[in-house]
Write an enzyme that holds these catalytic residues in place. Structure first.
Site, PDB file in Angstrom:
ATOM      1  N   SER A  22     -14.112  -0.185  32.192  1.00  0.00           N
ATOM      2  CA  SER A  22     -13.770   1.193  31.828  1.00  0.00           C
ATOM      3  C   SER A  22     -13.892   2.134  33.031  1.00  0.00           C
ATOM      4  O   SER A  22     -14.852   2.061  33.802  1.00  0.00           O
ATOM      5  CB  SER A  22     -14.689   1.674  30.704  1.00  0.00           C
ATOM      6  OG  SER A  22     -14.479   3.050  30.477  1.00  0.00           O
ATOM      7  N   LEU A  23     -12.917   3.032  33.146  1.00  0.00           N
ATOM      8  CA  LEU A  23     -12.941   4.034  34.218  1.00  0.00           C
ATOM      9  C   LEU A  23     -13.716   5.274  33.783  1.00  0.00           C
ATOM     10  O   LEU A  23     -14.003   6.151  34.595  1.00  0.00           O
ATOM     11  CB  LEU A  23     -11.501   4.442  34.565  1.00  0.00           C
ATOM     12  CG  LEU A  23     -10.553   3.306  34.976  1.00  0.00           C
ATOM     13  CD1 LEU A  23      -9.104   3.806  35.019  1.00  0.00           C
ATOM     14  CD2 LEU A  23     -10.960   2.725  36.326  1.00  0.00           C
ATOM     15  N   SER A  24     -14.057   5.347  32.490  1.00  0.00           N
ATOM     16  CA  SER A  24     -14.644   6.572  31.941  1.00  0.00           C
ATOM     17  C   SER A  24     -16.033   6.900  32.479  1.00  0.00           C
ATOM     18  O   SER A  24     -16.313   8.072  32.754  1.00  0.00           O
ATOM     19  CB  SER A  24     -14.677   6.503  30.410  1.00  0.00           C
ATOM     20  OG  SER A  24     -13.365   6.483  29.903  1.00  0.00           O
ATOM     21  N   LYS A  71     -11.534   2.184  17.226  1.00  0.00           N
ATOM     22  CA  LYS A  71     -10.969   3.526  17.008  1.00  0.00           C
ATOM     23  C   LYS A  71     -10.682   3.835  15.536  1.00  0.00           C
ATOM     24  O   LYS A  71     -10.678   4.997  15.142  1.00  0.00           O
ATOM     25  CB  LYS A  71      -9.669   3.680  17.804  1.00  0.00           C
ATOM     26  CG  LYS A  71      -9.867   3.849  19.300  1.00  0.00           C
ATOM     27  CD  LYS A  71      -8.511   4.091  19.942  1.00  0.00           C
ATOM     28  CE  LYS A  71      -8.615   4.375  21.405  1.00  0.00           C
ATOM     29  NZ  LYS A  71      -7.333   4.832  21.969  1.00  0.00           N
ATOM     30  N   ASP A 107      -6.067  12.079  22.767  1.00  0.00           N
ATOM     31  CA  ASP A 107      -4.848  11.559  23.401  1.00  0.00           C
ATOM     32  C   ASP A 107      -3.672  12.539  23.311  1.00  0.00           C
ATOM     33  O   ASP A 107      -2.873  12.648  24.248  1.00  0.00           O
ATOM     34  CB  ASP A 107      -4.444  10.220  22.780  1.00  0.00           C
ATOM     35  CG  ASP A 107      -5.359   9.096  23.235  1.00  0.00           C
ATOM     36  OD1 ASP A 107      -5.944   9.205  24.326  1.00  0.00           O
ATOM     37  OD2 ASP A 107      -5.499   8.107  22.485  1.00  0.00           O
ATOM     38  N   GLY A 132       4.008   2.530  19.184  1.00  0.00           N
ATOM     39  CA  GLY A 132       2.634   2.099  18.925  1.00  0.00           C
ATOM     40  C   GLY A 132       1.691   3.292  18.866  1.00  0.00           C
ATOM     41  O   GLY A 132       2.118   4.432  18.664  1.00  0.00           O
ATOM     42  N   GLY A 133       0.405   3.016  19.064  1.00  0.00           N
ATOM     43  CA  GLY A 133      -0.615   4.061  18.966  1.00  0.00           C
ATOM     44  C   GLY A 133      -0.446   5.140  20.021  1.00  0.00           C
ATOM     45  O   GLY A 133      -0.615   6.333  19.740  1.00  0.00           O
ATOM     46  N   ALA A 134      -0.097   4.751  21.230  1.00  0.00           N
ATOM     47  CA  ALA A 134       0.075   5.733  22.302  1.00  0.00           C
ATOM     48  C   ALA A 134       1.272   6.634  21.997  1.00  0.00           C
ATOM     49  O   ALA A 134       1.204   7.855  22.148  1.00  0.00           O
ATOM     50  CB  ALA A 134       0.280   5.022  23.638  1.00  0.00           C
TER      51      ALA A 134
HETATM   52  P1  ATR Z   1      -0.255   0.859  21.815  1.00  0.00           P
HETATM   53  O1  ATR Z   1      -1.031   1.076  20.560  1.00  0.00           O
HETATM   54  O2  ATR Z   1      -1.116   0.707  23.023  1.00  0.00           O
HETATM   55  O3  ATR Z   1       0.796   1.897  22.011  1.00  0.00           O
HETATM   56  P2  ATR Z   1       1.338  -1.253  20.610  1.00  0.00           P
HETATM   57  O4  ATR Z   1       1.018  -0.776  19.250  1.00  0.00           O
HETATM   58  O5  ATR Z   1       1.252  -2.702  20.893  1.00  0.00           O
HETATM   59  O6  ATR Z   1       0.427  -0.581  21.720  1.00  0.00           O
HETATM   60  O7  ATR Z   1       2.797  -0.701  20.980  1.00  0.00           O
HETATM   61  C1  ATR Z   1       3.456  -1.163  22.076  1.00  0.00           C
HETATM   62  C2  ATR Z   1       4.841  -0.525  22.144  1.00  0.00           C
HETATM   63  O8  ATR Z   1       5.445  -1.049  23.308  1.00  0.00           O
HETATM   64  C3  ATR Z   1       5.736  -0.885  20.986  1.00  0.00           C
HETATM   65  O9  ATR Z   1       6.567   0.215  20.698  1.00  0.00           O
HETATM   66  C4  ATR Z   1       6.539  -2.059  21.519  1.00  0.00           C
HETATM   67  O10 ATR Z   1       7.821  -2.200  20.964  1.00  0.00           O
HETATM   68  P3  ATR Z   1       8.046  -3.037  19.601  1.00  0.00           P
HETATM   69  O11 ATR Z   1       7.725  -2.123  18.473  1.00  0.00           O
HETATM   70  O12 ATR Z   1       9.469  -3.429  19.666  1.00  0.00           O
HETATM   71  O13 ATR Z   1       7.104  -4.226  19.695  1.00  0.00           O
HETATM   72  C5  ATR Z   1       6.700  -1.651  22.950  1.00  0.00           C
HETATM   73  N1  ATR Z   1       6.930  -2.830  23.812  1.00  0.00           N
HETATM   74  C6  ATR Z   1       6.025  -3.731  24.220  1.00  0.00           C
HETATM   75  N2  ATR Z   1       6.611  -4.676  24.976  1.00  0.00           N
HETATM   76  C7  ATR Z   1       7.910  -4.334  25.076  1.00  0.00           C
HETATM   77  C8  ATR Z   1       9.046  -4.894  25.746  1.00  0.00           C
HETATM   78  N3  ATR Z   1       8.938  -6.008  26.481  1.00  0.00           N
HETATM   79  N4  ATR Z   1      10.230  -4.264  25.632  1.00  0.00           N
HETATM   80  C9  ATR Z   1      10.362  -3.137  24.890  1.00  0.00           C
HETATM   81  N5  ATR Z   1       9.332  -2.565  24.224  1.00  0.00           N
HETATM   82  C10 ATR Z   1       8.137  -3.154  24.317  1.00  0.00           C
END
Ligand code: ATR
Length: 274
Positions: A22-24, A71, A107, A132-134
């Site tokens: 962790s960088l925190s 989380k 975030d 995804g979450g981000a």
């Molecule tokens: P986080 O919570 O960190 O955002 P996540 O829930 O795994 O991580 O979400 C990753 C995101 O990156 C998703 O939107 C994923 O797309 P999919 O919904 O199609 O899986 C996207 N992603 C990851 N690898 C990818 C790739 N090689 N090409 C395009 N999108 C990708």
């Protein structure tokens, strides 16, 4: 920091597993030291989040950062979860206000502040890549600031579901090249080491007046940002969001302005950029 630890020192920390990289801790300890706050921040590798939250109460810790995999599960152990964190379905910060523990999520604020350094958001067309979450935090934050957001995601169902929930538009990846926007954010992990040659967008997508942000910070100059720079775009790198989400935590905990320049410098040093 360390040298000044005494009987009044307040304890802060990060709960996660793993946390060894962790960088925190370095970032927050630098910030505490810089403003002269009598506090220390440690990394705790936590398996049982319920017990760890009890420790926050028992030790009267000032606050905690929460990371993977806790989380979501941390929420049931807190006294309150604020509206933004509930919308995120995730808490990344615990605030201890005289024994009352509130869960928040920094975030959204982190993403917004990182982009506001380069451009206003209100009224701008924004493309967020990922679902995804981000992406959830970034879309929520930018929409709150008046951004007109379109989610673009590889998997249509996932992108459409998030867009419907947050009441924004969705477009499939194939449509990316036809989208006009002033701000674009990569909220996927595409381009992270070791796949540094990859980018979630074709180079032809970038136009000169766009502001382009990447959440990936290993490497700091991703293919995505490098293509954007080549097209003349202003860029926001992955350290910015990390530092600003930490700055929001710091401000919630201390009530004082976070020394973002020093925090960023610390993170850059750790990542070998200085
Ligand atoms: P986080 O919570 O960190 O955002 P996540 O829930 O795994 O991580 O979400 C990753 C995101 O990156 C998703 O939107 C994923 O797309 P999919 O919904 O199609 O899986 C996207 N992603 C990851 N690898 C990818 C790739 N090689 N090409 C395009 N999108 C990708």
């Amino acid at each position: 920091m360390m040298a000044g630890i005494n009987a009044q020192t307040r304890l802060y920390g990060v709960f996660g597993d793993p946390v060894a990289h962790s960088l925190s801790p370095a970032m927050h300890n630098r910030a505490f030291a810089h403003i002269g706050e009598n506090a220390v921040y440690m990394a705790f590798c936590v398996q049982d989040i319920g017990k760890a939250v009890e420790a926050v109460r028992a030790f009267d810790m000032g606050g905690v950062s929460v990371t993977i995999p806790h989380k979501v599960s941390v929420m049931e152990h807190l006294d309150e979860v604020d509206e933004t964190a509930r919308a995120m379905g995730a808490v990344n910060t615990i605030i201890n206000d005289q024994g009352r523990l509130t869960g928040k999520n920094s975030d959204c604020a982190g993403a917004v502040k990182a982009i506001l350094e380069k451009t206003p958001i209100d009224g701008k067309d924004v493309v967020v890549l990922g679902a995804g979450g981000a992406a959830r935090a970034i879309v929520y934050g930018l929409k709150e600031q008046g951004g007109k957001v379109t989610i673009v995601n590889r998997t249509r169902e996932k992108g459409e579901a998030l867009a419907a929930e947050l009441r924004v538009d969705f477009q499939p990846l194939e449509a990316l090249d036809q989208l006009a926007c002033g701000i674009v954010v990569n909220a996927t992990s595409v381009g992270m080491v070791p796949d540094v040659a990859r980018s979630p967008a074709p180079a032809s997508f970038f136009k000169k007046d766009m502001v382009v942000m990447d959440i990936v910070y290993r490497p700091l100059l991703t293919r995505f940002l490098s293509d954007a720079q080549d097209a003349g775009c202003a860029t926001v790198d992955g350290i910015a969001m990390f530092v600003y989400q930490g700055a929001s935590q710091f401000e919630w905990w201390t009530g004082k302005d976070a020394p973002v320049v020093q925090m960023r410098e610390t993170v850059e040093t750790l990542l070998g950029q200085r």
